[in-house]
Structures are given as structure tokens and as C-alpha cells.
Design a protein around this motif. Structure first.
Motif, PDB file in Angstrom:
ATOM      1  N   PRO A 250      -3.959  96.803  61.370  1.00 20.08           N
ATOM      2  CA  PRO A 250      -5.157  96.326  62.069  1.00 20.08           C
ATOM      3  C   PRO A 250      -4.858  95.596  63.380  1.00 20.08           C
ATOM      4  N   GLU A 251      -3.658  95.772  63.939  1.00 21.54           N
ATOM      5  CA  GLU A 251      -3.348  95.076  65.193  1.00 21.54           C
ATOM      6  C   GLU A 251      -4.302  95.529  66.296  1.00 21.54           C
ATOM      7  N   ARG A 252      -4.649  94.586  67.182  1.00 20.67           N
ATOM      8  CA  ARG A 252      -5.501  94.873  68.334  1.00 20.67           C
ATOM      9  C   ARG A 252      -4.577  95.361  69.439  1.00 20.67           C
ATOM     10  N   ALA A 253      -4.328  96.681  69.441  1.00 22.02           N
ATOM     11  CA  ALA A 253      -3.346  97.228  70.371  1.00 22.02           C
ATOM     12  C   ALA A 253      -3.721  98.640  70.794  1.00 22.02           C
ATOM     13  N   LEU A 254      -3.307  98.960  72.005  1.00 21.46           N
ATOM     14  CA  LEU A 254      -3.502 100.294  72.568  1.00 21.46           C
ATOM     15  C   LEU A 254      -2.144 100.779  73.056  1.00 21.46           C
ATOM     16  N   ILE A 255      -1.818 102.023  72.761  1.00 22.31           N
ATOM     17  CA  ILE A 255      -0.557 102.611  73.220  1.00 22.31           C
ATOM     18  C   ILE A 255      -0.865 103.492  74.419  1.00 22.31           C
ATOM     19  N   LEU A 256      -0.150 103.205  75.513  1.00 21.16           N
ATOM     20  CA  LEU A 256      -0.320 103.944  76.765  1.00 21.16           C
ATOM     21  C   LEU A 256       0.948 104.737  77.066  1.00 21.16           C
ATOM     22  N   ASP A 257       0.791 105.875  77.689  1.00 18.54           N
ATOM     23  CA  ASP A 257       1.905 106.755  78.043  1.00 18.54           C
ATOM     24  C   ASP A 257       2.460 106.345  79.404  1.00 18.54           C
ATOM     25  N   ALA A 258       3.674 105.845  79.405  1.00 19.21           N
ATOM     26  CA  ALA A 258       4.300 105.343  80.636  1.00 19.21           C
ATOM     27  C   ALA A 258       4.591 106.434  81.658  1.00 19.21           C
ATOM     28  N   THR A 259       4.503 107.698  81.258  1.00 18.61           N
ATOM     29  CA  THR A 259       4.779 108.773  82.213  1.00 18.61           C
ATOM     30  C   THR A 259       3.532 109.172  82.998  1.00 18.61           C
ATOM     31  N   ARG A 260       2.368 108.626  82.609  1.00 18.58           N
ATOM     32  CA  ARG A 260       1.138 108.929  83.344  1.00 18.58           C
ATOM     33  C   ARG A 260       1.042 108.057  84.593  1.00 18.58           C
ATOM     34  N   PRO A 261       0.198 108.442  85.532  1.00 18.73           N
ATOM     35  CA  PRO A 261       0.006 107.599  86.725  1.00 18.73           C
ATOM     36  C   PRO A 261      -0.508 106.202  86.339  1.00 18.73           C
ATOM     37  N   MET A 262      -0.090 105.216  87.086  1.00 19.29           N
ATOM     38  CA  MET A 262      -0.481 103.822  86.845  1.00 19.29           C
ATOM     39  C   MET A 262      -1.992 103.681  86.778  1.00 19.29           C
ATOM     40  N   GLU A 263      -2.716 104.311  87.710  1.00 17.21           N
ATOM     41  CA  GLU A 263      -4.166 104.180  87.754  1.00 17.21           C
ATOM     42  C   GLU A 263      -4.805 104.684  86.464  1.00 17.21           C
ATOM     43  N   THR A 264      -4.262 105.752  85.898  1.00 20.70           N
ATOM     44  CA  THR A 264      -4.789 106.306  84.649  1.00 20.70           C
ATOM     45  C   THR A 264      -4.629 105.290  83.528  1.00 20.70           C
ATOM     46  N   ASN A 265      -3.448 104.675  83.436  1.00 16.62           N
ATOM     47  CA  ASN A 265      -3.213 103.686  82.392  1.00 16.62           C
ATOM     48  C   ASN A 265      -4.064 102.437  82.578  1.00 16.62           C
ATOM     49  N   VAL A 266      -4.214 101.998  83.812  1.00 16.21           N
ATOM     50  CA  VAL A 266      -5.057 100.819  84.070  1.00 16.21           C
ATOM     51  C   VAL A 266      -6.506 101.123  83.707  1.00 16.21           C
ATOM     52  N   ASP A 267      -7.007 102.292  84.115  1.00 14.28           N
ATOM     53  CA  ASP A 267      -8.388 102.661  83.783  1.00 14.28           C
ATOM     54  C   ASP A 267      -8.591 102.732  82.274  1.00 14.28           C
ATOM     55  N   GLU A 268      -7.630 103.330  81.549  1.00 14.18           N
ATOM     56  CA  GLU A 268      -7.755 103.422  80.094  1.00 14.18           C
ATOM     57  C   GLU A 268      -7.702 102.034  79.456  1.00 14.18           C
ATOM     58  N   ALA A 269      -6.791 101.202  79.947  1.00  8.93           N
ATOM     59  CA  ALA A 269      -6.678  99.840  79.405  1.00  8.93           C
ATOM     60  C   ALA A 269      -7.961  99.055  79.635  1.00  8.93           C
ATOM     61  N   LEU A 270      -8.524  99.142  80.837  1.00  3.75           N
ATOM     62  CA  LEU A 270      -9.757  98.413  81.135  1.00  3.75           C
ATOM     63  C   LEU A 270     -10.909  98.900  80.266  1.00  3.75           C
ATOM     64  N   ALA A 271     -11.022 100.206  80.087  1.00  2.00           N
ATOM     65  CA  ALA A 271     -12.088 100.739  79.230  1.00  2.00           C
ATOM     66  C   ALA A 271     -11.912 100.255  77.787  1.00  2.00           C
ATOM     67  N   TRP A 272     -10.681 100.266  77.302  1.00  2.00           N
ATOM     68  CA  TRP A 272     -10.424  99.797  75.941  1.00  2.00           C
ATOM     69  C   TRP A 272     -10.737  98.318  75.806  1.00  2.00           C
ATOM     70  N   LEU A 273     -10.293  97.515  76.780  1.00  2.00           N
ATOM     71  CA  LEU A 273     -10.555  96.075  76.726  1.00  2.00           C
ATOM     72  C   LEU A 273     -12.062  95.793  76.722  1.00  2.00           C
ATOM     73  N   ARG A 274     -12.803  96.547  77.521  1.00  2.00           N
ATOM     74  CA  ARG A 274     -14.267  96.371  77.559  1.00  2.00           C
ATOM     75  C   ARG A 274     -14.908  96.706  76.213  1.00  2.00           C
ATOM     76  N   SER A 275     -14.271  97.597  75.465  1.00  2.00           N
ATOM     77  CA  SER A 275     -14.838  98.038  74.181  1.00  2.00           C
ATOM     78  C   SER A 275     -14.566  97.048  73.049  1.00  2.00           C
ATOM     79  N   LEU A 276     -13.671  96.091  73.255  1.00  2.00           N
ATOM     80  CA  LEU A 276     -13.337  95.137  72.203  1.00  2.00           C
ATOM     81  C   LEU A 276     -14.496  94.181  71.988  1.00  2.00           C
ATOM     82  N   PRO A 277     -14.694  93.763  70.756  1.00  2.00           N
ATOM     83  CA  PRO A 277     -15.758  92.791  70.494  1.00  2.00           C
ATOM     84  C   PRO A 277     -15.506  91.484  71.230  1.00  2.00           C
ATOM     85  N   GLY A 278     -16.547  90.902  71.798  1.00  2.00           N
ATOM     86  CA  GLY A 278     -16.442  89.661  72.571  1.00  2.00           C
ATOM     87  C   GLY A 278     -16.368  88.503  71.683  1.00  2.00           C
TER      88      GLY A 278
END
Length: 169
Positions: free
Chosen positions: A141-169
């Protein structure tokens, strides 16, 4: 992103891109960034420079320093910290209970290439294998997202931001 103060820990093995992703994410969020490598005690840095892998006991003062930095932060804060084991992440959560973790993951061949190209860092390429062996990837149940380091930085940042926004406040 509103809500209570929250820490974001960008984690992974050496040369995965923790610092680059962490700084870029902090810029996107308009918040502070803590470079975990800067918080290692001198004895740890000397040990790693000598090619000696850190053990759990070596990591405790460093993890506590990162935890203090996260706990002292006001508002959102991004930190880079290998956080290789679940027990290490739990230690960080004790200081920042609302922390979220982003694992920046890459194939070993990519990591070996990156670490060989890096200059001026205390972590020698010879220690990568020990970090990969130590790594316990986050899972429920860890609050974690795995990102692919071989993808462009912008892709990972966008995915991270979308995931963070989806977390309960």
C-alpha cells in the motif's frame, strides 16, 4: 495543488536521474528542493568514494537528516533520496507522514552508461550492483509511482504531476 504540506521523495539507485527529476518537479511545483546527497555525513561519502557500500547502520544518520529536512519544510517540498528499502521509506514517513514517493527506474545497462559518464560525484560505478541488490521497489500500500527513467523528462514530470493531483488531499 493545495492541501496540507506534503513531501515528494524522488528515489532510485545512483545515476537514475533523481536529482534532475527532483529539481525539474520542484520548479514545476514552485517549491523547494532538497538534494539528499548533500546530507550524507562525511564518513559515508568517504566510504562510498573508497568503493565500500553503505549498510543499514551507515544510512541511518543520513536518512534522519533527510527526514529532518522534510519534516521542517513548510508546504510542498521535493527531495532526492535513494530510499532503497521500504524500511528507509518508513523512516522518512515518520517525519513526513504525507510523503509520496517517485521511483525513477532504469535498466541496469542504462544506469551503467550514465554512471560511467558522470563526473565529480562520490558514488563510483562499482557500487551500482550493491544498490540494485538492495533496492526494494515500492508496492501497495505504499504511496508511490514508478517512472521510466528512459522517457523524456517532461513526460515523467507530467505523469508525476497528474498522479500527485490524483492523491487524496
Amino acid at each position: 495543488m493545495s492541501g496540507a504540506p506534503r513531501a515528494i521523495v524522488v528515489m532510485g539507485v545512483s545515476a537514475s536521474g533523481k536529482t534532475s527529476l527532483g529539481r525539474t518537479l520542484a520548479d514545476a511545483l514552485g517549491c523547494g528542493f532538497v538534494e539528499g546527497d548533500d546530507l550524507h555525513p562525511p564518513v559515508n561519502v568517504a566510504k562510498m568514494k573508497a568503493g565500500v557500500a553503505l549498510d543499514d547502520a551507515d544510512r541511518v544518520p543520513w536518512l534522519d537528516a533527510v527526514a529532518r529536512a522534510l519534516g521542517a519544510a513548510e508546504g510542498w517540498t521535493v527531495a532526492s533520496c535513494s530510499a532503497l528499502k521500504r524500511a528507509y521509506r518508513e523512516r522518512l514517513l515518520a517525519a513526513a507522514p504525507r510523503a509520496a514517493f517517485l521511483l525513477i527506474d532504469a535498466p541496469e545497462a542504462v544506469l551503467r552508461h550514465r554512471i560511467a559518464e558522470r563526473r565529480g560525484h562520490f558514488m563510483p560505478p562499482s557500487l551500482l550492483a550493491s544498490q540494485l541488490t538492495t533496492l526494494e521497489k515500492p508496492r501497495a500500500p505504499e504511496r508511490a509511482l514508478i517512472l521510466d527513467a528512459t522517457r523524456p523528462m517532461e513526460t515523467n514530470v507530467d505523469e508525476a504531476l497528474a498522479w500527485l493531483r490524483s492523491l487524496p488531499g
